[in-house]
Design an enzyme around this catalytic site. Structure first.
Site, PDB file in Angstrom:
ATOM      1  N   HIS A 189       0.894  -0.880   0.151  1.00  0.00           N
ATOM      2  CA  HIS A 189      -0.053   0.016  -0.076  1.00  0.00           C
ATOM      3  C   HIS A 189       0.703   1.133   0.036  1.00  0.00           C
ATOM      4  CE1 HIS A 189      -3.842  -2.087   0.667  1.00  0.00           C
ATOM      5  NE2 HIS A 189      -3.071  -2.859   1.282  1.00  0.00           N
TER       6      HIS A 189
ATOM      7  N   ASP B 140      -5.799   5.798   0.826  1.00  0.00           N
ATOM      8  CA  ASP B 140      -5.655   4.366   0.463  1.00  0.00           C
ATOM      9  C   ASP B 140      -7.168   3.845   0.322  1.00  0.00           C
ATOM     10  OD1 ASP B 140      -3.668   1.821   0.087  1.00  0.00           O
ATOM     11  OD2 ASP B 140      -5.572   1.120   1.437  1.00  0.00           O
TER      12      ASP B 140
ATOM     13  N   SER C 277       4.311  -6.217  -7.373  1.00  0.00           N
ATOM     14  CA  SER C 277       5.084  -7.480  -8.059  1.00  0.00           C
ATOM     15  C   SER C 277       4.698  -7.487  -9.704  1.00  0.00           C
ATOM     16  CB  SER C 277       5.183  -8.523  -7.338  1.00  0.00           C
ATOM     17  OG  SER C 277       5.679  -8.472  -6.016  1.00  0.00           O
TER      18      SER C 277
HETATM   19  N1  UDP Z   1       9.736  -6.244  -2.055  1.00  0.00           N
HETATM   20  C1  UDP Z   1      10.943  -5.869  -2.000  1.00  0.00           C
HETATM   21  N2  UDP Z   1      11.799  -6.787  -1.356  1.00  0.00           N
HETATM   22  C2  UDP Z   1      11.189  -7.883  -0.649  1.00  0.00           C
HETATM   23  C3  UDP Z   1       9.861  -7.990  -0.777  1.00  0.00           C
HETATM   24  C4  UDP Z   1       8.986  -7.017  -1.130  1.00  0.00           C
HETATM   25  O1  UDP Z   1      11.533  -4.819  -2.485  1.00  0.00           O
HETATM   26  O2  UDP Z   1      12.084  -8.406  -0.233  1.00  0.00           O
HETATM   27  C5  UDP Z   1       8.568  -4.899  -2.596  1.00  0.00           C
HETATM   28  C6  UDP Z   1       8.189  -5.466  -3.974  1.00  0.00           C
HETATM   29  O3  UDP Z   1       9.135  -4.899  -4.944  1.00  0.00           O
HETATM   30  C7  UDP Z   1       6.872  -4.726  -3.961  1.00  0.00           C
HETATM   31  C8  UDP Z   1       6.519  -4.616  -2.621  1.00  0.00           C
HETATM   32  O4  UDP Z   1       7.544  -4.731  -1.865  1.00  0.00           O
HETATM   33  O5  UDP Z   1       7.073  -3.343  -4.611  1.00  0.00           O
HETATM   34  C9  UDP Z   1       5.313  -5.742  -2.373  1.00  0.00           C
HETATM   35  O6  UDP Z   1       4.097  -5.355  -2.875  1.00  0.00           O
HETATM   36  P1  UDP Z   1       3.148  -6.321  -3.597  1.00  0.00           P
HETATM   37  O7  UDP Z   1       1.792  -5.870  -4.207  1.00  0.00           O
HETATM   38  O8  UDP Z   1       4.024  -7.334  -4.747  1.00  0.00           O
HETATM   39  O9  UDP Z   1       3.050  -7.578  -2.489  1.00  0.00           O
HETATM   40  P2  UDP Z   1       2.529  -7.647  -0.973  1.00  0.00           P
HETATM   41  O10 UDP Z   1       3.773  -7.480  -0.121  1.00  0.00           O
HETATM   42  O11 UDP Z   1       1.759  -6.293  -0.670  1.00  0.00           O
HETATM   43  O12 UDP Z   1       1.876  -8.785  -0.727  1.00  0.00           O
END
Ligand code: UDP
Ligand code: UDP
Length: 459
Positions: free
Chosen positions: A18, A116, A360
């Protein structure tokens, strides 16, 4: 501040998924000479969020930080949820009235508040009292936004549980199968279902909805949404994606980049389930077996706990020493935060096993990396439908969080994805469309111009 500068306040809710689109949006707004106030909630749930906010504020000293101290919430008053991120949504919602005096003192006055999607019902009274325009970032796919906006028309309320049809038929869209509906919507009285039901009814009260996607990825849903065909009173939908990964997000990942540098082009499968999905130990071990069996090189990020502060155990304890040893030959396994955009942008990465969190998915599209979709919960199956339909990746629909998927099957599917010329070609086309959307004269530029004009007129 210049006399005609547009002043926007941004209010993200909890979790990296978010926060990230808000900060990427802020970066683009500052570059377009807007004045930005970032509202930061205190306390904050994860270390990853605190670090990203600090990096952002150091990179943009011209952005004003407005600290929003939340009222403590007694978790026993929140039914059916122990998820710290969900509890934080509710904490922000219940503290929302405290924002009015904070925002009223901002000088110069705001043109709009962008917040949000999970906060709609609690923020509308604030923006109404203060006469600010009212915009949300919908931090998921346009397909999910269509489902969300259309939800009140098909989910009649029976008691506290939304009654849902078999498959969801939304005019202009391929039907959404019942199995893709976020599982928590079937749980009577869950916090998620409650927020979803309460807020989706209020979409028509918004001045606009910003969504991080683009035509090349979601033409069908965007036609329905931007054509305002979905429901009466649907506000303007601003297609602001793909929001590109930014310089301020760059993290320390020297070891991983050094290892990637030593691997052949497109030979590595990157495996990550995002910032807040912890897998069962059994499933983690099967993923390890699958990676070994795939025969591919791999970079695997393991999460054992939902919230990073609680990660205590080492890799040997979580994965097992023997499997760790077998993985050494071809893989790099880490149990910490990585800089995902840098990894996806590295040319030795040729595939991504992803839970399909929307950030992602858009990052994979941005860098042209094919996805093997393995959605877990929430909006992820609806996003996986987009992955499959757009050609960004493939999806094995029988995989989910309910069953432990065996290593043999995982290995086979990884080989299939890594070897698919068809996917590689398709995702390269989508990458081009993503770059075009964000380039000079592209859709992002046009959308931002429209949005900023609209904000200026609102005050
Ligand atoms: N991310 C990252 N490193 C990690 C894990 C996640 O940079 O070790 C980043 C990823 O690139 C993305 C965000 O965290 O920008 C995760 O958002 P996403 O919507 O993909 O999934 P969520 O974590 O909300 O389930
Ligand atoms: N609520 C809110 N802001 C507030 C108080 C309540 O948004 O300041 C919303 C919130 O969604 C909450 C619901 O109103 O869950 C009912 O609030 P209450 O304190 O009665 O909690 P409940 O009885 O549902 O546990």
């Amino acid at each position: 501040m210049q006399p005609d500068q547009t002043h926007i306040a941004l209010l993200p809710s909890a979790g990296m998924g978010h926060l990230t689109p808000f900060l990427r949006l802020a970066d683009l707004l500052v570059r377009r000479h807007c004045r930005v106030t970032l509202i930061t909630t205190h306390p904050i749930v994860s270390l990853a969020e605190s670090r990203l906010v600090s990096c952002f504020l150091s990179a943009f000293p011209q952005v004003t930080q407005l600290q929003f101290h939340l009222l403590p919430l007694d978790p026993s008053t929140v039914k059916h949820s122990t998820d710290p991120f969900f509890i934080q949504y509710e904490t922000i919602r219940r503290s929302a009235h405290l924002l009015s005096p904070l925002l009223a003192t901002l000088s110069p006055p705001l043109h709009a508040l962008v917040y949000d999607a999970l906060l709609i019902s609690s923020i509308i009274p604030v923006t109404e009292t203060l006469h600010f325009s009212n915009y949300i970032i919908f931090p998921s796919s346009a397909r999910m936004l269509s489902f969300y906006s259309y939800f009140p028309t098909f989910a009649s309320k029976s008691g506290d549980a939304p009654a849902m049809p078999c498959d969801v038929e939304i005019p202009g869209l391929t039907p959404i199968p019942r199995s893709s509906i976020p599982p928590l919507l079937f749980i009577p009285d869950s916090l998620f279902a409650k927020i979803f039901m309460e807020d989706s009814r209020k979409v028509a009260k918004l001045n606009g909805v910003l969504v991080n996607t683009f035509e090349g990825l979601e033409a069908q849903s965007l036609e329905v949404l931007t054509g305002r065909k979905l429901l009466e009173g649907m506000p303007s939908v601003f297609v602001v994606g793909p929001l590109p990964p930014c310089e301020f997000e760059r993290g320390e990942c020297g070891d991983q980049l050094k290892w990637l540098d030593e691997q052949p082009a497109r030979s590595v499968v990157y495996v990550s389930f995002g910032s807040r999905t912890a897998m069962s130990r059994d499933q983690i071990r099967e993923v390890g077996e699958g990676l070994v069996k795939s025969g591919c090189r791999f970079l695997w990020v393991i999460k054992d706990k939902k919230v990073d502060k609680e990660e205590e155990e080492g890799l040997d304890e979580v994965v097992g020493h023997e499997l760790m040893e077998r993985m050494e030959a071809k893989g790099l396994v880490v149990k910490k935060w990585v800089d995902q955009p840098q990894i996806l942008g590295h040319n030795s990465v040729g595939g991504f096993v992803s839970h399909c969190g929307w950030n992602s998915v858009t990052e994979a599209a941005w860098y042209g990396v094919p996805i093997l979709a393995w959605p877990q919960g929430g909006d992820q199956k609806i996003n996986a439908e987009v992955v499959e339909a757009s050609g960004v990746g493939m999806w094995v629909t029988s995989w989910g969080e309910e069953v432990v998927v065996k290593g043999d099957e995982i290995g086979g599917r990884i080989r299939e994805m890594m070897g698919s010329e068809l996917l590689r070609g398709k995702v390269a086309e989508i990458r081009e469309k993503a770059r075009k959307a964000s380039g000079d004269g592209g859709s992002i530029e046009i959308t931002f111009k429209r949005l900023i004009e609209e904000w200026k007129k609102s005050n």
